[in-house]
Design an enzyme around this catalytic site. Sequence first.
Site, PDB file in Angstrom:
ATOM      1  N   LYS A  55      -2.013   4.774   4.537  1.00 12.14           N
ATOM      2  CA  LYS A  55      -3.338   5.394   4.621  1.00 12.14           C
ATOM      3  C   LYS A  55      -3.645   5.912   6.031  1.00 12.14           C
ATOM      4  O   LYS A  55      -4.459   6.804   6.211  1.00 12.14           O
ATOM      5  CB  LYS A  55      -4.426   4.393   4.193  1.00 12.14           C
ATOM      6  CG  LYS A  55      -4.382   3.989   2.721  1.00 12.14           C
ATOM      7  CD  LYS A  55      -4.986   5.037   1.835  1.00 12.14           C
ATOM      8  CE  LYS A  55      -5.380   4.554   0.436  1.00 12.14           C
ATOM      9  NZ  LYS A  55      -4.466   3.677  -0.257  1.00 12.14           N
ATOM     10  N   SER A 307       4.564   0.930  -0.053  1.00 13.70           N
ATOM     11  CA  SER A 307       3.410   1.627   0.523  1.00 13.70           C
ATOM     12  C   SER A 307       2.507   0.773   1.403  1.00 13.70           C
ATOM     13  O   SER A 307       1.686   1.325   2.145  1.00 13.70           O
ATOM     14  CB  SER A 307       2.581   2.243  -0.604  1.00 13.70           C
ATOM     15  OG  SER A 307       2.273   1.252  -1.584  1.00 13.70           O
TER      16      SER A 307
HETATM   17  C1  LIG Z   1      -4.096   3.467  -1.511  1.00 16.70           C
HETATM   18  C2  LIG Z   1      -2.798   2.817  -1.821  1.00 16.70           C
HETATM   19  C3  LIG Z   1      -1.954   3.269  -2.868  1.00 16.70           C
HETATM   20  C4  LIG Z   1      -2.347   4.386  -3.792  1.00 16.70           C
HETATM   21  O1  LIG Z   1      -2.581   5.604  -3.133  1.00 16.70           O
HETATM   22  P1  LIG Z   1      -3.390   6.785  -3.831  1.00 16.70           P
HETATM   23  O2  LIG Z   1      -3.331   7.904  -2.864  1.00 16.70           O
HETATM   24  O3  LIG Z   1      -4.791   6.290  -4.074  1.00 16.70           O
HETATM   25  O4  LIG Z   1      -2.705   7.079  -5.131  1.00 16.70           O
HETATM   26  C5  LIG Z   1      -0.728   2.648  -3.031  1.00 16.70           C
HETATM   27  N1  LIG Z   1      -0.358   1.604  -2.257  1.00 16.70           N
HETATM   28  C6  LIG Z   1      -1.123   1.140  -1.258  1.00 16.70           C
HETATM   29  C7  LIG Z   1      -0.646  -0.005  -0.446  1.00 16.70           C
HETATM   30  C8  LIG Z   1      -2.376   1.725  -1.004  1.00 16.70           C
HETATM   31  O5  LIG Z   1      -3.147   1.250  -0.010  1.00 16.70           O
END
Ligand SMILES: *Cc1c(COP(=O)(O)O)cnc(C)c1O
Length: 334
Positions: A55, A307
């Site tokens: 993010k 992520s």
């Molecule tokens: C926000 C987030 C997602 C999903 O991202 P989007 O852009 O909302 O689809 C996936 N994994 C993590 C760790 C996140 O913080």
Amino acid sequence: MASNLVSINDIERAHDAIAAKVVRTPTVQSAYLTQQLGVPVWLKLEHRQTTGSFKLRGATNALSQLSEAEKRRGVVAASTGNHGRALAYAARLEGMRAVICMSRLVPQNKVDEIRRLGAEIHIVGKSQDDAQEEVERLVLQDGLAMVPPFDNAHVIAGQGTLGLEMAEDVPNIHTVFVPLSGGGLASGVACAIKSKQPNAKVIGVSMQNGAAMHASLKAGRPVLVEESASLADSLGGGIGLDNRFTFAMARDLLDDVILLTEPEIAAGMRHAYQHEREVIEGAAAVGIGALLSGKVRADGPIIVILSGRNVDMNQHKSVICADQSSGRAEQCHA
Ligand SMILES: *Cc1c(COP(=O)(O)O)cnc(C)c1O
């Protein structure tokens, strides 16, 4: 066609704008998954990003686009999770005011963490909707710029830089597995990967309970879904009934969306810990979970995006220890 919403040029510009402020995370081959699946499997270690999730890329790029006057006034968002963390950190780096709005129901540890990163916290009401009303009030009253978590062209372009890096690191990508919630990450990554490697497929992965993008794609328009608790809490929430970017981009750019059960998500977290030596949150484990579940078959090379890593460590421990199948749960009591 979605290509006119956010383009590869936007993503390349975002890359230049944020390069000095975010970590260029590594893409590494997983020996274990490569052997198990019989095709090369790579992991994009984005959970090692500053603030613990991707993010930061979108938030940093969104701030880079503000005018000097907007920068002096500051930014605002309603987010209790990774977007709130990222925005707080990115704003402090620029010496900007950041206000994060949350409801009274948000646990104190989450509030403290975002305050520690330098944000001003406004606690209002009892729901996410109440927090969002406070955001809108501050936009009017103080002239703060709202930075949304996914449905914004600059945020999507920032998340897309992750796709540029993967296309640079791994030639001839066959399939990328991307965690999918609001779709900012998946839209940006799919745009970047498919521009650089047109034959690559991109598959979104969500949890079975409350997958708003999946339900919306099925309905052909943004729809509401009932929220429920999940190990993948960062994947919760809707896509917005007035969605402007990510619904169309996900519809046009994703090759498939897969939904996982809670045990499948837990298996992904356990695999990451036991075989890759990585602590990741549930949302970040869905790609590995999808591969282990046998729900998809893909040729290689495969890339799985990890992520984020912002998981409560007691919850993480209980997921690791709940591995009954191994019969070694007692190790955790040591
Ligand atoms: C926000 C987030 C997602 C999903 O991202 P989007 O852009 O909302 O689809 C996936 N994994 C993590 C760790 C996140 O913080």
